[in-house]
Design a protein around this motif. Structure first.
Motif, PDB file in Angstrom:
ATOM      1  N   ALA A 107       6.781   0.397   0.008  1.00 29.90           N
ATOM      2  CA  ALA A 107       6.378   0.881   1.306  1.00 29.90           C
ATOM      3  C   ALA A 107       5.930  -0.076   2.109  1.00 29.90           C
ATOM      4  O   ALA A 107       5.736  -1.211   1.584  1.00 29.90           O
ATOM      5  CB  ALA A 107       5.093   1.839   0.929  1.00 29.90           C
ATOM      6  N   SER A 108       6.019  -0.020   3.357  1.00 28.03           N
ATOM      7  CA  SER A 108       5.531  -1.157   4.274  1.00 28.03           C
ATOM      8  C   SER A 108       4.937  -0.426   5.593  1.00 28.03           C
ATOM      9  O   SER A 108       4.807   0.659   5.979  1.00 28.03           O
ATOM     10  CB  SER A 108       6.680  -2.101   4.837  1.00 28.03           C
ATOM     11  N   ILE A 109       3.972  -1.313   6.268  1.00 27.31           N
ATOM     12  CA  ILE A 109       3.593  -0.647   7.252  1.00 27.31           C
ATOM     13  C   ILE A 109       3.534  -2.092   8.473  1.00 27.31           C
ATOM     14  O   ILE A 109       3.228  -2.934   8.080  1.00 27.31           O
ATOM     15  CB  ILE A 109       2.119  -0.356   7.242  1.00 27.31           C
TER      16      ILE A 109
ATOM     17  N   HIS B  29       8.376   4.294   3.921  1.00 24.65           N
ATOM     18  CA  HIS B  29       8.285   4.392   2.644  1.00 24.65           C
ATOM     19  C   HIS B  29       9.787   4.432   1.940  1.00 24.65           C
ATOM     20  O   HIS B  29      10.431   5.292   2.407  1.00 24.65           O
ATOM     21  CB  HIS B  29       7.604   5.863   2.215  1.00 24.65           C
ATOM     22  N   ALA B  30       9.972   3.903   0.673  1.00 26.51           N
ATOM     23  CA  ALA B  30      11.098   4.247   0.052  1.00 26.51           C
ATOM     24  C   ALA B  30      11.332   5.517  -0.477  1.00 26.51           C
ATOM     25  O   ALA B  30      10.464   6.522  -0.615  1.00 26.51           O
ATOM     26  CB  ALA B  30      11.158   3.184  -0.987  1.00 26.51           C
ATOM     27  N   ASP B  31      12.750   5.903  -0.367  1.00 26.81           N
ATOM     28  CA  ASP B  31      13.107   7.260  -0.930  1.00 26.81           C
ATOM     29  C   ASP B  31      12.409   7.926  -2.110  1.00 26.81           C
ATOM     30  O   ASP B  31      12.016   9.006  -2.154  1.00 26.81           O
ATOM     31  CB  ASP B  31      14.449   7.484  -0.632  1.00 26.81           C
ATOM     32  N   PHE B  32      12.215   6.878  -3.033  1.00 30.15           N
ATOM     33  CA  PHE B  32      11.921   7.293  -4.382  1.00 30.15           C
ATOM     34  C   PHE B  32      10.421   7.364  -4.325  1.00 30.15           C
ATOM     35  O   PHE B  32       9.695   8.150  -5.353  1.00 30.15           O
ATOM     36  CB  PHE B  32      12.324   6.345  -5.136  1.00 30.15           C
ATOM     37  N   VAL B  33       9.721   7.343  -3.320  1.00 27.83           N
ATOM     38  CA  VAL B  33       8.030   7.563  -3.363  1.00 27.83           C
ATOM     39  C   VAL B  33       7.539   8.507  -2.161  1.00 27.83           C
ATOM     40  O   VAL B  33       6.612   8.857  -2.151  1.00 27.83           O
ATOM     41  CB  VAL B  33       7.349   6.332  -3.228  1.00 27.83           C
ATOM     42  N   LYS B  34       8.704   8.937  -1.368  1.00 25.01           N
ATOM     43  CA  LYS B  34       8.306   9.672  -0.269  1.00 25.01           C
ATOM     44  C   LYS B  34       7.827  11.087  -0.781  1.00 25.01           C
ATOM     45  O   LYS B  34       8.293  11.685  -1.747  1.00 25.01           O
ATOM     46  CB  LYS B  34       9.641   9.960   0.768  1.00 25.01           C
ATOM     47  N   GLY B  35       6.879  11.466  -0.010  1.00 29.41           N
ATOM     48  CA  GLY B  35       5.947  12.689  -0.382  1.00 29.41           C
ATOM     49  C   GLY B  35       5.022  12.433  -1.354  1.00 29.41           C
ATOM     50  O   GLY B  35       4.329  13.228  -1.733  1.00 29.41           O
TER      51      GLY B  35
ATOM     52  N   THR C  18       1.442   7.064  -0.109  1.00 30.74           N
ATOM     53  CA  THR C  18       1.246   6.765   1.360  1.00 30.74           C
ATOM     54  C   THR C  18       0.660   5.375   1.444  1.00 30.74           C
ATOM     55  O   THR C  18      -0.453   5.087   0.923  1.00 30.74           O
ATOM     56  CB  THR C  18       0.138   7.814   1.870  1.00 30.74           C
ATOM     57  N   ILE C  19       1.126   4.482   2.498  1.00 29.50           N
ATOM     58  CA  ILE C  19       0.541   3.324   2.853  1.00 29.50           C
ATOM     59  C   ILE C  19      -0.330   3.546   3.920  1.00 29.50           C
ATOM     60  O   ILE C  19       0.019   4.165   4.847  1.00 29.50           O
ATOM     61  CB  ILE C  19       1.749   2.112   2.921  1.00 29.50           C
ATOM     62  N   SER C  20      -1.323   2.939   4.013  1.00 26.35           N
ATOM     63  CA  SER C  20      -2.206   2.558   5.362  1.00 26.35           C
ATOM     64  C   SER C  20      -3.061   1.380   5.424  1.00 26.35           C
ATOM     65  O   SER C  20      -2.798   0.630   4.427  1.00 26.35           O
ATOM     66  CB  SER C  20      -3.219   3.614   5.038  1.00 26.35           C
ATOM     67  N   ARG C  21      -3.579   1.045   6.346  1.00 24.41           N
ATOM     68  CA  ARG C  21      -4.228  -0.157   6.689  1.00 24.41           C
ATOM     69  C   ARG C  21      -5.651  -0.067   7.423  1.00 24.41           C
ATOM     70  O   ARG C  21      -5.653   0.877   8.193  1.00 24.41           O
ATOM     71  CB  ARG C  21      -3.175  -1.402   7.322  1.00 24.41           C
ATOM     72  N   ASP C  22      -6.375  -1.122   7.190  1.00 20.91           N
ATOM     73  CA  ASP C  22      -7.667  -1.086   7.692  1.00 20.91           C
ATOM     74  C   ASP C  22      -7.631  -2.499   8.403  1.00 20.91           C
ATOM     75  O   ASP C  22      -8.200  -3.344   7.550  1.00 20.91           O
ATOM     76  CB  ASP C  22      -8.881  -0.645   6.897  1.00 20.91           C
TER      77      ASP C  22
END
Length: 118
Positions: free
Chosen positions: A49-51, A59-65, A68-72
């Protein structure tokens, strides 16, 4: 000195959850695109995943759903929330910071092990 320090890995049963964190120092965090990659034994490193610096996730298809990537940008931290983990998610997970432009930069953390038991 640039440092990316990952934490949060460990051993979890299939179906469980983990949250990975990556704290960055030595960079202007808010201008960097951040990513999580993983590498399983005998396999190539792959993007999970990237942001973007603007906060747009991918998100890569194999982890979608499931992930979850997030940033602060106040805490200089990027997260990867991993739910419904599967044994095939077992890998070393690496944090990446990248910036393009006239002076591209690319940094990696040391990795954190995630092991999912069946």
């Amino acid at each position: 000195q640039v440092q990316l320090v990952e934490s949060g890995g460990g051993l979890v049963q299939a179906g469980g959850s983990l949250r990975l964190s990556c704290v960055a120092s030595g960079i202007i965090f808010r201008i960097y695109d951040m990513g999580w990659y993983r590498q399983a034994p005998g396999k190539q490193r792959e993007l999970v995943a990237s942001i973007t610096s603007g906060g747009s996730p991918n998100h890569a298809d194999f982890v979608k759903g499931r992930f979850t990537i997030s940033r602060d940008n106040v805490k200089n931290t990027v997260y990867l929330q991993m739910n419904s983990l599967k044994p095939e998610d077992t890998a070393v997970y690496y944090c990446n910071a990248a910036v393009v432009g006239l002076r591209p930069r690319d940094y990696w953390g040391q990795g954190t092990q995630v092991t999912v038991s069946s």
